[in-house]
Design a protein around this motif. Structure first.
Motif, PDB file in Angstrom:
ATOM      1  N   LYS A 191       0.836  -1.200   0.000  1.00 12.38           N
ATOM      2  CA  LYS A 191       0.000   0.000   0.000  1.00 12.38           C
ATOM      3  C   LYS A 191       0.872   1.251   0.000  1.00 12.38           C
ATOM      4  N   GLU A 192       0.351   2.332  -0.605  1.00 13.28           N
ATOM      5  CA  GLU A 192       1.084   3.594  -0.659  1.00 13.28           C
ATOM      6  C   GLU A 192       0.247   4.752  -0.149  1.00 13.28           C
ATOM      7  N   ASP A 193      -0.826   4.440   0.593  1.00 15.42           N
ATOM      8  CA  ASP A 193      -1.732   5.506   0.985  1.00 15.42           C
ATOM      9  C   ASP A 193      -1.547   5.956   2.418  1.00 15.42           C
ATOM     10  N   ARG A 194      -0.508   5.475   3.073  1.00 10.43           N
ATOM     11  CA  ARG A 194      -0.158   5.870   4.442  1.00 10.43           C
ATOM     12  C   ARG A 194      -1.214   5.463   5.469  1.00 10.43           C
ATOM     13  N   GLU A 195      -2.153   4.630   5.094  1.00  9.24           N
ATOM     14  CA  GLU A 195      -3.149   4.136   6.033  1.00  9.24           C
ATOM     15  C   GLU A 195      -2.601   2.911   6.755  1.00  9.24           C
ATOM     16  N   GLN A 255       2.840  11.455  16.803  1.00 10.18           N
ATOM     17  CA  GLN A 255       1.494  12.003  16.876  1.00 10.18           C
ATOM     18  C   GLN A 255       1.033  12.557  15.523  1.00 10.18           C
ATOM     19  N   ALA A 256       1.824  12.378  14.483  1.00 18.30           N
ATOM     20  CA  ALA A 256       1.493  12.900  13.159  1.00 18.30           C
ATOM     21  C   ALA A 256       0.151  12.369  12.681  1.00 18.30           C
ATOM     22  N   THR A 257      -0.601  13.237  12.043  1.00 12.66           N
ATOM     23  CA  THR A 257      -1.868  12.835  11.426  1.00 12.66           C
ATOM     24  C   THR A 257      -1.817  13.167   9.939  1.00 12.66           C
ATOM     25  N   LEU A 258      -2.579  12.431   9.158  1.00 12.58           N
ATOM     26  CA  LEU A 258      -2.603  12.688   7.724  1.00 12.58           C
ATOM     27  C   LEU A 258      -3.183  14.063   7.430  1.00 12.58           C
ATOM     28  N   ALA A 259      -4.083  14.512   8.265  1.00 11.29           N
ATOM     29  CA  ALA A 259      -4.774  15.775   7.994  1.00 11.29           C
ATOM     30  C   ALA A 259      -3.937  16.998   8.350  1.00 11.29           C
ATOM     31  N   MET A 260      -3.101  16.875   9.390  1.00 12.18           N
ATOM     32  CA  MET A 260      -2.471  18.080   9.945  1.00 12.18           C
ATOM     33  C   MET A 260      -0.976  18.147   9.725  1.00 12.18           C
TER      34      MET A 260
END
Length: 123
Positions: A43-47, A105-110
């Motif tokens: 996967k390459e979507d960081r999920e 604590q990194a988030t995909l959104a921020m």
């Protein structure tokens, strides 16, 4: 706009070592906490990624128990790059490795994320 680019991943055998790099542009990484994450190799979507190591602005570091004693995170502020030295690699270390601002604590959104680099460890 901060851009992160990971490099250094490749196919290796169990017991080998690799050093991954996370190079930044658009900002001085010295002011950021940076985390290294591992996700499924297909996967390459960081999920579905797990934080395996992080370096924080106060100089502290974190390692997941699965990599503690084998992996080491470091910074080169002159090169605006964060490294992940990986020793005694095992097949379970196989995955796509991402770096991101915000530490574990990194988030995909921020936060800012790279596109990942693939590490494959064969037995």
């Amino acid at each position: 706009q901060v851009q992160l680019v990971e490099s250094g991943g490749k196919l290796v055998q169990a017991g080998d070592s690799l050093r991954l790099s996370c190079a930044a542009s658009g900002a001085n990484l010295g002011g950021y906490s940076i985390g290294w994450f591992r996700g499924p190799p297909e996967k390459e979507d960081r999920e579905g990624v797990d934080c395996i190591s992080s370096t924080y602005g106060d100089g502290s570091t974190y390692y997941d128990p699965s990599v503690k004693g084998r992996f080491s995170i470091s910074r080169d502020n002159a090169k605006n790059t964060v490294y992940l030295q990986m020793n005694n690699l095992q097949p379970e270390d196989t995955g796509r490795y991402y770096c991101a601002t915000g530490g574990c604590q990194a988030t995909l959104a921020m936060d800012y994320w790279g596109r990942g680099t693939l590490v494959t460890v064969t037995s």
